[in-house]
Design a protein around this motif. Structure first.
Motif, mmCIF file in Angstrom:
data_model
loop_
_atom_site.group_PDB
_atom_site.id
_atom_site.type_symbol
_atom_site.label_atom_id
_atom_site.label_comp_id
_atom_site.label_asym_id
_atom_site.label_seq_id
_atom_site.Cartn_x
_atom_site.Cartn_y
_atom_site.Cartn_z
ATOM 1 N N ASN A 1 5.425 3.368 7.183
ATOM 2 C CA ASN A 1 4.739 2.797 6.196
ATOM 3 C C ASN A 1 5.654 2.442 5.029
ATOM 4 O OD1 ASN A 1 2.168 3.123 7.181
ATOM 5 N ND2 ASN A 1 2.157 5.239 6.759
ATOM 6 N N LYS B 1 3.873 -0.325 10.150
ATOM 7 C CA LYS B 1 2.466 0.324 10.588
ATOM 8 C C LYS B 1 1.576 -0.488 8.951
ATOM 9 C CE LYS B 1 3.333 4.581 10.692
ATOM 10 N NZ LYS B 1 3.099 6.157 11.114
ATOM 11 N N ASN B 2 2.046 -0.067 7.923
ATOM 12 C CA ASN B 2 1.193 -0.279 6.597
ATOM 13 C C ASN B 2 2.176 -0.950 5.629
ATOM 14 O OD1 ASN B 2 -1.725 0.481 7.014
ATOM 15 N ND2 ASN B 2 -0.596 2.238 7.523
ATOM 16 N N GLY C 1 0.405 -4.119 12.258
ATOM 17 C CA GLY C 1 -0.260 -3.415 11.122
ATOM 18 C C GLY C 1 -0.708 -4.174 10.104
ATOM 19 N N PHE D 1 -3.451 5.737 4.365
ATOM 20 C CA PHE D 1 -2.693 5.647 5.460
ATOM 21 C C PHE D 1 -1.619 6.912 5.302
ATOM 22 C CE2 PHE D 1 -1.328 2.046 2.990
ATOM 23 C CZ PHE D 1 0.028 2.450 2.453
ATOM 24 N N PHE E 1 4.182 6.883 1.763
ATOM 25 C CA PHE E 1 4.934 5.905 2.382
ATOM 26 C C PHE E 1 6.318 6.748 2.911
ATOM 27 C CE2 PHE E 1 2.804 3.604 -1.013
ATOM 28 C CZ PHE E 1 2.595 2.370 -0.323
#
Length: 644
Positions: free
Chosen positions: A520, A543-544, A569, A592, A595
DNA sequence: TCGATCATGATTAGGAAG
DNA sequence: CTTCCTAATCATGATCGA
């Protein structure tokens, strides 16, 4: 909604009280710590957050935003590309300042965050010759000022947020952020008004005594709000905030802390070649600035794949250790003291200075502050061309033997003019027929070639690089910045402000084993997505990704790349780092799970040597956004530690 | 109004020479 | 040690034409 550390927090006593308030409210026990007490402070922040529940939970550095807004007329929409004649933001103040020629001093104070009107008045009353007095005047004005105007949030400043869901190849706007802002507003409203109190007075005292505002700010931040002025002075001396501070003190007056600090620094960096290689002389030692960061030569950081060197092992300061991992970048050749400040804010991590000429065919001297592991790095494959001839084979035919360049210089945002290459062509043709032009002409031509990165494209014919050649040299896919209504000028500008992908990827490569399922990513000042491209090329799944970028054309470039590379993502775009507050971060992270990595290269235009007009240093209008990088990083660290 | 085009030094650091 | 030279540098502002 002006976030706290933005711009010249250092000079703003209002900001200062905002910082210290959460600590003060929880009765942070003060002590004169030898270690940076940010981590301790964080504990209190966390407590603050946990004990919250009743709406007091944001640790917020934004407590008194409306006070901040007042200081930033029309500059709150600061852009990487300052509008030339922007009628939309047409504040009379801004436009008048653009027309008249103010002194450097004027802009320094404005850069610190004081309003132009106030600064003009102060300078007018006191005179240019006494910057300290002016500063004191400005600070006094701010302290005494107790009736800040309520200002509505400028609609145009509200962050527009775009979410790209690659599964559906669609993008839409998330309407929730407006709500966030209004929530935030009510927060501020319910927050009790803090009197500009002891912190402000201490700051005032210190600055009145001649200490730099920045040093005073950091001292108060680190020593806590209850520290006495004497203790703060001790800290300032110990940390050697600036040469001014040192100049005011004789060696015999320096507190004992200085020795501790020196020992600490020495110990910390004793295992680093670059640090200990060149020691200052005894005289310099007496002046106390021996710890000023110096650039390594060769500029290979902790190692590059192409140069054999001893493995450098480093130990990170406690406060720097993740999660999350962070990676900060800026120009290596910044004005004196800038990297000292950057390093100090980023948890005393020693910058890694690397020239990209060890990775590709173009030089790019940059400093990177990060808390990543440094062992088992690996380069991107295929390895990029490492000489001009390899990178641009067509130029070889026309390359004269007396042009001995094998590497290009730094790729910048502007290119050489056609007039220049024409002048050069004529100068060369005057001596055509000879085997070689006279040395004098050679020198002239080579100087211009180096200055403008010209390459040979024909007989006596030089030309600047094409945008796609710049893309390739920087490690981006072909046509990365092409199309979508992006002008040629904008391509040069965006590329010139970007990462060198191979260099950054080498540093980030250690994450591949650590995050096999992907990362992330919080990408601040994303630009054209250098970090994203680097991670993708490393095979690290994204992913994000929360990408914060002020320029719309750059956001379009990243979104386009995201879709074309079939990312699985989620990509969330935010326009302005200054609008990214703790609430929004927490909301994002909750969705999510935090980070893994925070990347950012904050604006360099006030640091870069090419800037003739506003090389104002870290307090410059755009470059001061570095403090937003720190603010957001620290917020994320805080939220992450709260989760555990 | 936008995009292309052009001219515009200063601040660093390092090395050679005195 | 100082002085002088070489060298590099994620840029800004003004102007012009479409």
């Amino acid at each position: 909604m002006r976030p706290l550390l933005a711009g010249a927090f250092a000079a703003s006593s209002v900001s200062l009280s905002s910082v210290c308030v959460p600590f003060a409210k929880k009765g942070l026990v003060n002590h004169l710590s030898k270690d940076p007490c940010i981590s301790q402070a964080r504990e209190y922040i966390v407590m603050d957050g946990n004990a919250a529940g009743e709406g007091d939970d944001n640790v917020d550095w934004n407590t008194e935003d409306e006070l901040e807004v007042e200081n930033y007329p029309a500059s709150s929409s600061s852009s990487l590309t300052p509008p030339s004649g922007d009628a939309a933001s047409g504040s009379a103040e801004a436009s008048s300042s653009a027309g008249t020629s103010h002194s450097k001093l004027f802009y320094q104070f404005v850069g610190m965050g004081f309003s132009e009107k106030l600064v003009a008045k102060a300078i007018d009353e006191i005179g240019e010759g006494q910057p300290d007095a002016i500063l004191e005047h400005l600070l006094t004005y701010k302290v005494l000022e107790n009736s800040p105007q309520e200002q509505d949030i400028d609609e145009s400043a509200v962050v527009k947020e775009e979410v790209v869901d690659s599964d559906h190849f669609s993008s839409d706007y998330e309407g929730s952020f407006l709500d966030d802002l209004s929530d935030e507003d009510s927060y501020s409203g319910s927050e009790e008004v803090i009197n500009p109190s002891s912190e402000d007075k201490k700051l005032l005292s210190l600055t009145a005594m001649g200490y730099p505002v920045e040093g005073a700010y950091i001292a108060i931040e680190r020593c806590g709000p209850d520290a006495s002025v004497d203790e703060l002075i001790d800290f300032i001396c110990a940390a050697q905030m600036s040469k001014e501070a040192d100049a005011l003190l004789g060696p015999e007056e320096k507190p004992r802390l200085l020795n501790d600090f020196r020992k600490q620094k020495k110990r910390k960096h004793s295992n680093c070649d670059a640090w200990s290689k060149k020691r200052r002389g005894e005289k310099k030692l007496l002046h106390g600035d021996e710890e000023q960061i110096r650039l390594p030569n060769p500029m290979i950081g902790f190692g590059v794949p192409t140069e054999s060197s001893t493995i450098v092992h480093r130990t990170l300061p406690e406060a720097a250790i993740g999660p999350p991992y962070f990676y900060y970048e800026n120009v290596a050749l910044a004005p004196k003291g800038v990297w000292d400040t950057i390093s100090r804010f980023l948890y005393d991590v020693e910058p890694e200075f690397v020239d990209s000429k060890y990775f590709c065919a173009t030089a790019r001297k940059r400093g990177y502050v990060h808390n990543l592991p440094t062992n088992n790095r690996f380069p991107l494959l295929p390895l990029p061309p490492r000489t001009i001839h390899e990178a641009l084979p067509l130029t070889r035919k026309w390359w004269p033997s007396w042009d001995t360049r094998t590497k290009l210089n730094c790729l910048q945002t502007c290119i050489g003019s056609a007039k220049l290459t024409e002048r050069i062509r004529k100068a060369l043709e005057d001596n055509d027929g000879e085997s070689e032009p006279p040395l004098r002409i050679q020198k002239y031509v080579l100087d211009e070639c180096r200055k403008w990165n010209l390459v040979w494209v024909g007989r006596n014919k030089l030309a600047p690089l094409e945008p796609d050649e710049v893309e390739m040299l920087l490690g981006f896919p072909k046509n990365h910045t092409r199309g979508g209504g992006i002008s040629r000028t904008d391509r040069y500008k965006s590329l010139g402000n970007s990462f060198q992908v191979d260099t950054v990827a080498y540093h980030l490569s250690v994450l591949k084993d650590l995050f096999p399922a992907g990362v992330n990513l919080l990408s601040l000042f994303s630009g054209i997505g250098g970090a994203e491209v680097a991670l993708h090329r490393l095979g690290i799944p994204l992913k994000n990704v929360v990408s914060v970028e002020i320029s719309e054309v750059n956001r379009n470039i990243v979104r386009s790349w995201w879709e074309q590379t079939n990312q699985k993502g989620n990509l969330i775009h935010i326009a302005d780092v200054q609008q990214l507050n703790g609430d929004r971060l927490e909301q994002l992270m909750n969705s999510f799970g935090g980070f893994d990595l925070i990347v950012g290269g904050s604006p360099c235009n006030n640091l870069a040597g090419s800037n003739r007009h506003s090389r104002d240093g870290l307090e410059g209008k755009e470059s001061s956004l570095f403090y937003d990088y720190f603010r957001i990083l620290d917020l994320v660290k805080c939220i992450m530690s709260k989760g555990h």
